[in-house]
Enzyme design. Structure first.
Site, short mmCIF file in Angstrom:
data_model
loop_
_atom_site.label_atom_id
_atom_site.label_comp_id
_atom_site.label_asym_id
_atom_site.label_seq_id
_atom_site.Cartn_x
_atom_site.Cartn_y
_atom_site.Cartn_z
N GLY A 31 0.80 -1.22 0.00
CA GLY A 31 0.00 0.00 0.00
C GLY A 31 0.83 1.27 0.00
N ALA A 32 0.19 2.40 0.37
CA ALA A 32 0.80 3.73 0.22
C ALA A 32 1.30 3.84 -1.22
CB ALA A 32 1.90 3.98 1.24
N LEU A 33 0.37 3.63 -2.13
CA LEU A 33 0.72 3.42 -3.54
C LEU A 33 1.25 4.69 -4.21
CD1 LEU A 33 -2.31 1.20 -4.67
CD2 LEU A 33 -0.08 0.46 -3.79
N HIS A 37 4.17 1.53 -8.15
CA HIS A 37 3.20 0.44 -8.00
C HIS A 37 2.25 0.41 -9.20
CE1 HIS A 37 3.91 1.26 -3.54
NE2 HIS A 37 4.20 -0.03 -3.63
N GLY A 149 8.69 -5.60 -8.78
CA GLY A 149 9.55 -4.53 -9.26
C GLY A 149 11.03 -4.86 -9.16
N LYS A 151 12.97 -2.68 -8.41
CA LYS A 151 13.35 -1.85 -7.25
C LYS A 151 13.85 -2.72 -6.09
CE LYS A 151 12.94 1.66 -4.22
NZ LYS A 151 12.56 0.99 -3.03
N ASP A 152 13.17 -3.87 -5.88
CA ASP A 152 13.58 -4.79 -4.82
C ASP A 152 14.25 -5.99 -5.49
OD1 ASP A 152 12.09 -3.67 -2.22
OD2 ASP A 152 10.82 -3.39 -3.97
#
Ligand code: AMP
Length: 284
Positions: A31-33, A37, A149, A151-152
């Site tokens: 969340g906290a998109l 995302h 992603g 990203k990770d």
């Protein structure tokens, strides 16, 4: 968009969709998109018949309890964003729904070296917690495609290995890193940066770009040392900057030794820990 909060209702719905031959794409998130995302959801919408997202801040992957408490949560906004881009299904379970009392968790998976370096070394237990929740979510959703992603990067490598070991039919798709205009990789944690921290944070991408520029003609070790120097300044402290084999995640002596080389870094900007990476070489 359909919103499900419990496993049974979601599964009944998905079973009907699967029975109708729909290809299911899945995007797990905490969340906290942000736009990063959403890029995963866009890819999912293009590739699958039915796009399923999840929002679950998984307590078992937070090695620091304070980090879990402070993790940003914006559920109403997230729902609006996903409905706005045409996501079909959103799963927002409670902790009890994901880990019900009496639910026996499977034996942890042995990831060999993959969960040892970098994030594994700095966040003990993080990857076992992450793998546990991804496994549980995959078991619930049974997707054809799973979108995660770059990203990770290390997380991606570990999930790939988990799918291999469990012989799951799910196809794992890597989505590129989405950045702010100044190069900072989008992250839910960015909103917690101070004004000063936000100005310092783009140095992470500068250091990664420096590594890319120096890839031909320099040894990985030299580049790592330069990057650590670049990232060490008041208000900013690198935890690691490692150039690794993009498949095994082992450190590399020279670029010629590997097909894929990736520079991965974690940097504390004030109190906020940010991670980022860049592919330096890809002959795979
Ligand atoms: P998170 O909510 O942080 O667990 O992230 C959910 C998924 O979004 C993971 O697969 C992340 O790798 C991916 N993701 C996070 N930030 C970005 C970004 N800036 N660009 C692309 N994907 C991202």
């Amino acid at each position: 968009m359909l919103l499900f909060k419990n496993v049974k209702d979601l599964q009944s719905y998905l079973q009907i969709q699967m029975g109708n031959g729909k290809l299911i794409g899945f995007v797990p998130t905490m969340g906290a998109l942000h736009e990063g995302h959403l890029s995963l959801f866009q890819k999912c919408l293009q590739t699958s018949d039915l796009s399923v997202g999840s929002i679950f801040v998984n307590p078992t992957q937070f090695n620091d309890p304070a980090d879990l408490v402070k993790y940003p949560r914006t559920p109403e906004r997230d729902i609006e964003m996903l409905a706005g881009i045409g996501c079909h299904v959103l799963f927002m379970p409670s902790v009890e729904e994901v880990y019900p009392k009496g639910h026996k968790l499977p034996e942890p998976i042995d990831f060999g070296y993959l969960d040892q370096p970098m994030e594994g070394a700095h966040r003990p237990g993080h990857f076992q917690g992450m793998a546990q929740v991804v496994r549980r979510l995959l078991d619930i959703v049974q997707p054809d495609h799973l979108f995660m992603g770059q990203k990770d990067y290390q997380q991606f490598a570990i999930v790939k290995e988990m799918l291999r070991q469990l012989k799951l039919k799910t196809d794992l798709i890597m989505c590129p890193i989405v950045r702010e205009n100044d190069g900072l990789a989008m992250s839910s944690r960015n909103v917690r940066l101070t004004k000063e921290g936000r100005l310092l944070a783009p140095n992470i991408f500068r250091a990664l770009n420096m590594a890319k520029e120096k890839t031909s003609g320099h040894f990985p070790r030299e580049i790592e040392e330069d990057a650590i120097k670049m990232l060490s300044m008041p208000g900013m402290e690198p935890e690691y900057f490692e150039i690794v084999d993009g498949v095994t995640l082992r450190p590399i002596e020279q670029f010629e030794d590997v097909d894929v080389a990736v520079a991965c870094t974690a940097v504390k900007v004030g109190d906020i820990r940010l991670i980022d990476n860049i592919v330096l070489k890809n002959n795979a």
